[in-house]
Every structure is written in structure tokens, then in C-alpha cells.
Design a protein around this motif. Structure first.
Motif, mmCIF file in Angstrom:
data_model
loop_
_atom_site.group_PDB
_atom_site.id
_atom_site.type_symbol
_atom_site.label_atom_id
_atom_site.label_comp_id
_atom_site.label_asym_id
_atom_site.label_seq_id
_atom_site.Cartn_x
_atom_site.Cartn_y
_atom_site.Cartn_z
ATOM 1 N N GLN A 93 -42.141 -18.172 -92.757
ATOM 2 C CA GLN A 93 -43.093 -17.390 -92.972
ATOM 3 C C GLN A 93 -43.520 -17.453 -94.588
ATOM 4 O OE1 GLN A 93 -44.859 -15.796 -90.664
ATOM 5 N NE2 GLN A 93 -43.119 -16.515 -89.395
ATOM 6 N N GLU A 176 -46.946 -13.113 -85.572
ATOM 7 C CA GLU A 176 -46.676 -14.121 -86.268
ATOM 8 C C GLU A 176 -46.000 -13.785 -87.592
ATOM 9 O OE1 GLU A 176 -49.571 -17.308 -86.023
ATOM 10 O OE2 GLU A 176 -49.418 -17.280 -83.819
ATOM 11 N N TYR A 178 -48.002 -12.693 -90.394
ATOM 12 C CA TYR A 178 -48.546 -12.890 -91.487
ATOM 13 C C TYR A 178 -49.330 -11.354 -91.798
ATOM 14 C CZ TYR A 178 -48.228 -17.759 -90.118
ATOM 15 O OH TYR A 178 -47.560 -19.082 -89.667
#
Length: 208
Positions: A93, A176, A178
Motif C-alpha cells: 500500500q 484495497e 487507499y
């Protein structure tokens, strides 16, 4: 602009922070991942070299030597691309902390070691010059040009954009890990240095 003329150094177009477009107009936008990276304008003069300018116009090319691969991916014609530099954490990430560590390095030896310890990636999402200015084209045409270049390498990529509904993009980016999405009006031109609601930064209220 005459052939061989160096494209002008343009300031990046900027988003406003706000809520997602209303349901009745959300189809007028595309939705891209909010990276929260270091904004750069990449200049490729077509001679195998690369010049990276920060959002404030500083030349930061020497800080990210691994991104020279972009020049090999696009050897010509002259091009100017817009994107963000990110650094990933151990879970894959984007990490603001790791990026800040990398951005603080300037000595060539420290930068050389950081290529392995704090590698960066360049996420490209707009094109503002390709042999001639493209800022007057709508977002959809610019994205088509960018996608057609097929720029993909270990440190360079062109992330996909979602169509409406906005909630789908928000759900995907939340899952995910974000921070949110940027909504970009499909018909919008590229407005260098301007902050406009043609681009809207939509942040998640909380992280998973």
C-alpha cells in the motif's frame, strides 16, 4: 508550436476537496485512485532523457534515478505527462511515511541505497503534451492517448479509471486500502495551475 520546440514547463492541474458528484451527474465523471503521493510533471524531450518537476517546479530528477525507465518506454515523440510518485509499504500500500523518507534524500550515495530500500513507483494519469499540446482535449481523449502509449514497467504504470457509479470506485478503493478517489469530469480540458471542480478529491471518512 514548431517541431523541436521544447514544451513549456506547466504547473499541474489541481483538484478541490469535496463530496462525490450527485447521482444525476455522476456519469459525467471518471473515478481514479487517490494516491496521496508526490506530484510530478514528467518531461520527455524524445532524446532518451527524462526531467521530473515537482508541483512547485523544482527539478527532482536526480532523486529518483530508477524512473529513467520511463524514457526507454517512450523514446519519442516529445511528451509531458502528469502523475504521482509513491512508495509502498510491506503490504503493498502507498506509504506517506516511506515516501517522505525517500523525498528527504538528496546525496547521490543515499539515493543509490534508497533505490533498493525505498523504491518508488510513478503512477501516470494524464498527458498534456505529445508532439503538440493536448491540454485543450477533453479528459476522455487524453486518457485514450495515454492508454495507447502502453507505458508499463517495474516502476511505471497507468492505473485504470472507473466509470460511474462513484460508489463502486469508493468501495473498491476502500477495500484495497487507499485513501479515496479523484472524480474527473469527462469533458474537462487540462487547466495548468488551476484548482477546479472539474477534478474532485473524495476522501474516505474512515480507513478500514
Amino acid at each position: 508550436m514548431q517541431a523541436g520546440t521544447v514544451p513549456p514547463a506547466l504547473a499541474p492541474m489541481l483538484p478541490v476537496i469535496g463530496p462525490a458528484p450527485r447521482p444525476e451527474i455522476e456519469a459525467e465523471y471518471a473515478y481514479e485512485t487517490l494516491w496521496n503521493g508526490a506530484r510530478v510533471i514528467a518531461h520527455l524531450p524524445g532524446d532518451g532523457s527524462l526531467r521530473l518537476l515537482s508541483q512547485t517546479g523544482l527539478d527532482v530528477t536526480a532523486q529518483y534515478p530508477e524512473l529513467k525507465e520511463l524514457a526507454a518506454l517512450l523514446p519519442g515523440p516529445q511528451a509531458v505527462l502528469d502523475g504521482e510518485i509513491i512508495t509502498l509499504d510491506s503490504e503493498g500500500q502507498p506509504s506517506v511515511e516511506r515516501l517522505q523518507q525517500r523525498m528527504s534524500l538528496h546525496h547521490p550515495e543515499a539515493v543509490s541505497h534508497a533505490i533498493e530500500d525505498l523504491p518508488v513507483q510513478l503512477m501516470l494519469y494524464d498527458i498534456i503534451y505529445l508532439g503538440e499540446p493536448t491540454v485543450q482535449l477533453p479528459y476522455t481523449a487524453r486518457r485514450d492517448l495515454l492508454d495507447d502509449l502502453a507505458l508499463a514497467g517495474p516502476g511505471v504504470s497507468v492505473p485504470a479509471a472507473w466509470p460511474a457509479p462513484a460508489e463502486l470506485a469508493l468501495q473498491e478503493t476502500r477495500l484495497e486500502g487507499y485513501d479515496g478517489v479523484v472524480a474527473k469530469r469527462l469533458a474537462s480540458q487540462y487547466l495548468p495551475g488551476r484548482r477546479t471542480r472539474d477534478w474532485i478529491k473524495i476522501k474516505h471518512l474512515s480507513r478500514r
